[in-house]
Design an enzyme around this catalytic site. Structure first.
Site, mmCIF file in Angstrom:
data_model
loop_
_atom_site.group_PDB
_atom_site.id
_atom_site.type_symbol
_atom_site.label_atom_id
_atom_site.label_comp_id
_atom_site.label_asym_id
_atom_site.label_seq_id
_atom_site.Cartn_x
_atom_site.Cartn_y
_atom_site.Cartn_z
ATOM 1 N N ARG A 117 -47.007 -5.264 -21.957
ATOM 2 C CA ARG A 117 -48.084 -6.225 -21.754
ATOM 3 C C ARG A 117 -49.385 -5.431 -21.648
ATOM 4 O O ARG A 117 -49.379 -4.235 -21.352
ATOM 5 C CB ARG A 117 -47.905 -7.040 -20.461
ATOM 6 C CG ARG A 117 -46.697 -7.977 -20.445
ATOM 7 C CD ARG A 117 -46.812 -9.128 -21.418
ATOM 8 N NE ARG A 117 -45.706 -10.083 -21.286
ATOM 9 C CZ ARG A 117 -44.509 -9.962 -21.885
ATOM 10 N NH1 ARG A 117 -44.262 -8.920 -22.650
ATOM 11 N NH2 ARG A 117 -43.582 -10.889 -21.730
ATOM 12 N N TYR A 121 -44.950 -24.500 -22.424
ATOM 13 C CA TYR A 121 -46.254 -23.840 -22.275
ATOM 14 C C TYR A 121 -46.796 -23.388 -23.634
ATOM 15 O O TYR A 121 -47.914 -23.760 -24.004
ATOM 16 C CB TYR A 121 -46.076 -22.648 -21.339
ATOM 17 C CG TYR A 121 -47.353 -21.913 -20.996
ATOM 18 C CD1 TYR A 121 -48.274 -22.438 -20.093
ATOM 19 C CD2 TYR A 121 -47.627 -20.668 -21.561
ATOM 20 C CE1 TYR A 121 -49.434 -21.741 -19.766
ATOM 21 C CE2 TYR A 121 -48.781 -19.971 -21.232
ATOM 22 C CZ TYR A 121 -49.677 -20.510 -20.336
ATOM 23 O OH TYR A 121 -50.826 -19.818 -20.010
ATOM 24 N N ARG A 173 -39.821 -21.397 -22.695
ATOM 25 C CA ARG A 173 -41.258 -21.137 -22.631
ATOM 26 C C ARG A 173 -42.059 -22.125 -23.472
ATOM 27 O O ARG A 173 -43.287 -22.140 -23.439
ATOM 28 C CB ARG A 173 -41.569 -19.715 -23.117
ATOM 29 C CG ARG A 173 -41.006 -18.621 -22.251
ATOM 30 C CD ARG A 173 -41.282 -17.258 -22.859
ATOM 31 N NE ARG A 173 -42.573 -16.719 -22.496
ATOM 32 C CZ ARG A 173 -42.772 -15.846 -21.518
ATOM 33 N NH1 ARG A 173 -41.795 -15.386 -20.806
ATOM 34 N NH2 ARG A 173 -43.996 -15.416 -21.248
HETATM 35 P P1 NAD Z 1 -53.412 -20.898 -12.021
HETATM 36 O O1 NAD Z 1 -52.051 -21.481 -11.976
HETATM 37 O O2 NAD Z 1 -53.867 -20.038 -10.901
HETATM 38 O O3 NAD Z 1 -54.510 -22.026 -12.210
HETATM 39 C C1 NAD Z 1 -54.266 -23.242 -12.846
HETATM 40 C C2 NAD Z 1 -54.988 -24.325 -12.073
HETATM 41 O O4 NAD Z 1 -54.798 -25.575 -12.740
HETATM 42 C C3 NAD Z 1 -54.449 -24.498 -10.645
HETATM 43 O O5 NAD Z 1 -55.536 -24.587 -9.751
HETATM 44 C C4 NAD Z 1 -53.652 -25.794 -10.726
HETATM 45 O O6 NAD Z 1 -53.557 -26.448 -9.481
HETATM 46 C C5 NAD Z 1 -54.425 -26.569 -11.762
HETATM 47 N N1 NAD Z 1 -53.637 -27.587 -12.472
HETATM 48 C C6 NAD Z 1 -52.411 -27.444 -13.029
HETATM 49 N N2 NAD Z 1 -52.013 -28.596 -13.578
HETATM 50 C C7 NAD Z 1 -53.013 -29.505 -13.384
HETATM 51 C C8 NAD Z 1 -53.191 -30.869 -13.710
HETATM 52 N N3 NAD Z 1 -52.261 -31.573 -14.366
HETATM 53 N N4 NAD Z 1 -54.350 -31.476 -13.320
HETATM 54 C C9 NAD Z 1 -55.294 -30.785 -12.646
HETATM 55 N N5 NAD Z 1 -55.179 -29.499 -12.301
HETATM 56 C C10 NAD Z 1 -54.043 -28.860 -12.673
HETATM 57 O O7 NAD Z 1 -53.490 -20.084 -13.406
HETATM 58 P P2 NAD Z 1 -54.629 -19.135 -13.986
HETATM 59 O O8 NAD Z 1 -54.027 -17.801 -14.163
HETATM 60 O O9 NAD Z 1 -55.886 -19.278 -13.216
HETATM 61 O O10 NAD Z 1 -54.800 -19.763 -15.440
HETATM 62 C C11 NAD Z 1 -55.869 -20.635 -15.752
HETATM 63 C C12 NAD Z 1 -55.810 -21.019 -17.219
HETATM 64 O O11 NAD Z 1 -55.858 -19.854 -18.040
HETATM 65 C C13 NAD Z 1 -54.540 -21.769 -17.598
HETATM 66 O O12 NAD Z 1 -54.870 -22.776 -18.523
HETATM 67 C C14 NAD Z 1 -53.693 -20.714 -18.269
HETATM 68 O O13 NAD Z 1 -52.826 -21.273 -19.209
HETATM 69 C C15 NAD Z 1 -54.753 -19.837 -18.921
HETATM 70 N N6 NAD Z 1 -54.235 -18.472 -19.119
HETATM 71 C C16 NAD Z 1 -54.094 -17.628 -18.062
HETATM 72 C C17 NAD Z 1 -53.576 -16.353 -18.266
HETATM 73 C C18 NAD Z 1 -53.408 -15.368 -17.135
HETATM 74 O O14 NAD Z 1 -52.877 -14.286 -17.374
HETATM 75 N N7 NAD Z 1 -53.843 -15.636 -15.936
HETATM 76 C C19 NAD Z 1 -53.197 -15.964 -19.553
HETATM 77 C C20 NAD Z 1 -53.332 -16.867 -20.586
HETATM 78 C C21 NAD Z 1 -53.880 -18.116 -20.368
HETATM 79 N N1 UDP Z 2 -41.546 -9.291 -15.091
HETATM 80 C C1 UDP Z 2 -40.802 -8.335 -14.378
HETATM 81 N N2 UDP Z 2 -40.661 -8.520 -13.045
HETATM 82 C C2 UDP Z 2 -41.223 -9.560 -12.368
HETATM 83 C C3 UDP Z 2 -41.981 -10.508 -13.091
HETATM 84 C C4 UDP Z 2 -42.111 -10.341 -14.458
HETATM 85 O O1 UDP Z 2 -40.288 -7.373 -14.958
HETATM 86 O O2 UDP Z 2 -41.041 -9.621 -11.140
HETATM 87 C C5 UDP Z 2 -41.742 -9.074 -16.546
HETATM 88 C C6 UDP Z 2 -41.459 -10.289 -17.419
HETATM 89 O O3 UDP Z 2 -40.092 -10.347 -17.781
HETATM 90 C C7 UDP Z 2 -42.367 -10.005 -18.614
HETATM 91 C C8 UDP Z 2 -43.563 -9.269 -18.003
HETATM 92 O O4 UDP Z 2 -43.098 -8.770 -16.738
HETATM 93 O O5 UDP Z 2 -41.722 -9.153 -19.526
HETATM 94 C C9 UDP Z 2 -44.769 -10.159 -17.765
HETATM 95 O O6 UDP Z 2 -44.341 -11.307 -17.074
HETATM 96 P P1 UDP Z 2 -45.346 -12.404 -16.507
HETATM 97 O O7 UDP Z 2 -44.520 -13.485 -15.918
HETATM 98 O O8 UDP Z 2 -46.355 -11.749 -15.638
HETATM 99 O O9 UDP Z 2 -46.153 -12.912 -17.773
HETATM 100 P P2 UDP Z 2 -45.749 -13.294 -19.277
HETATM 101 O O10 UDP Z 2 -44.307 -13.012 -19.523
HETATM 102 O O11 UDP Z 2 -46.066 -14.739 -19.384
HETATM 103 O O12 UDP Z 2 -46.602 -12.418 -20.101
#
Ligand code: NAD
Ligand code: UDP
Length: 307
Positions: free
Chosen positions: A209, A143, A140
């Site tokens: 979560r 990221y 992980r």
């Molecule tokens: P997502 O994967 O749907 O969106 C990410 C977008 O970034 C996509 O459209 C992808 O094509 C684009 N992208 C990826 N790499 C790129 C690059 N090198 N150049 C240009 N574009 C690129 O994810 P999301 O859930 O919409 O997340 C958006 C942001 O929020 C991310 O930075 C993510 O880390 C952050 N975030 C999301 C969550 C969540 O739960 N959804 C939680 C924590 C942080």
């Molecule tokens: N997870 C699960 N089944 C799935 C996908 C995810 O049990 O099909 C679990 C995963 O192991 C984690 C939690 O759900 O404990 C959240 O996972 P997710 O990938 O959504 O986000 P993150 O781990 O980054 O919070």
């Protein structure tokens, strides 16, 4: 204002763009379409205030903008682990390049950071002061550590170059437009339940979560961008569920006949996660308004229409 949204064709980015367009801003959506889709911003494609650019944030670009929401980065473990070196590049070089752009044009810059900076947290719920428990060499890390460096870059550009920054630490967010094959837990369970196949619970399902509905999250991002607090600020819904509880909720709501199937827990999967949102409440006057059952109902409806 003219506003750049990197990762604007993705899940959160496209919902943010909807709000910015509805508020009559000029919006530039920049995306390499790795996990984003043109479909997500289809409704704005012919709008005179909207532009879309296929571009990778790891490459320099010149644009004139007032604000930058920097969201570009795959967020699902499945997608960010597919090409981990690329994920690091996106977080480090991509953020560096976007901060450089913010510096040149004096734009305000908001970083979409993550609760993953807390790693597998030993402090619960997580406050912004907690420095985290991240494995620097795990699967992980591309990221988690990538986002930690992105935060460092933001604060160093702020201290050294006066860049006007905002840092959001986003907790698990869900809602319409998540990809069918996104791989994150909410979309997996909903897709599985709708298809009548077993819901895949990783590990015992006792890990927790806290799930935030996307419209609440976007409201938090907009308030953070336009307020005075630079952050970091936790944005998430403090209602905490075990993964098994989530599976059972989706099962009951969508298809009580589907089974639950246990699969191995991925390495370094955090055991518990819940935001302390006191800072967001006091500094931004923000807190989530949509509880999990209502948010799930809306998300299920969206998947039902698409599948
Ligand atoms: P997502 O994967 O749907 O969106 C990410 C977008 O970034 C996509 O459209 C992808 O094509 C684009 N992208 C990826 N790499 C790129 C690059 N090198 N150049 C240009 N574009 C690129 O994810 P999301 O859930 O919409 O997340 C958006 C942001 O929020 C991310 O930075 C993510 O880390 C952050 N975030 C999301 C969550 C969540 O739960 N959804 C939680 C924590 C942080
Ligand atoms: N997870 C699960 N089944 C799935 C996908 C995810 O049990 O099909 C679990 C995963 O192991 C984690 C939690 O759900 O404990 C959240 O996972 P997710 O990938 O959504 O986000 P993150 O781990 O980054 O919070």
């Amino acid at each position: 204002m003219r506003i750049l949204v990197t990762g604007g064709a993705g899940f959160i980015g496209s919902h943010l763009i909807d709000r910015l367009m509805e508020a009559d801003h000029e919006v530039i959506c920049l995306d390499n379409f790795y996990t984003g889709r043109k479909q997500n911003v289809l409704q704005w494609l012919n709008h005179p205030n909207f532009e879309i650019i296929r571009h990778d944030v790891t490459e320099p670009i010149r644009l004139e903008v007032d604000q930058i929401y920097h969201l570009a980065c795959p967020a699902s473990p499945v997608h960010y682990q597919y090409n981990p070196v690329k994920t690091i590049k996106t977080n480090v070089m991509g953020t560096l390049i976007m901060l450089g752009l913010a510096k040149r044009v004096k734009a305000r810059f908001l970083l979409a950071s993550t609760s993953e900076v807390y790693g597998d947290p030993e402090v619960h719920p997580q406050t912004e002061e907690y420095r985290g428990n991240v494995n620097p060499i795990g699967i992980r890390s591309c990221y988690d550590e990538g986002k930690r460096v992105a935060e460092t870059l933001a604060f160093d550009y702020h201290r050294q170059n006066n860049v006007d920054i905002r840092v959001a630490r986003i907790f698990n967010t869900y809602g319409p437009r998540m990809l069918e094959q996104d791989g994150r837990v909410v979309s997996n369970f909903i897709v599985q339940a709708l298809k009548g196949i077993p819901l895949t619970v990783y590990g015992s399902g006792q890990q927790t979560r806290s799930f935030c509905y996307v419209s609440d999250l976007v409201e938090g991002l907009i308030r953070l961008m336009n307020g005075n607090c630079i952050g970091p600020v936790n944005l998430g819904n403090p209602d905490e569920y075990t993964v098994l509880e989530l599976a059972q909720t989706v099962q009951t709501m969508v298809n009580p006949d589907t089974a639950i199937e246990y699969k191995p827990l991925p390495a370094d999967d955090p055991q518990q996660r819940q935001p302390n949102i006191t800072r967001a409440q006091t500094e931004l006057g923000w807190q989530p308004t949509i509880a999990l059952p209502e948010g799930l109902k809306r998300t299920v409806a969206d998947f039902q229409a698409r599948l």
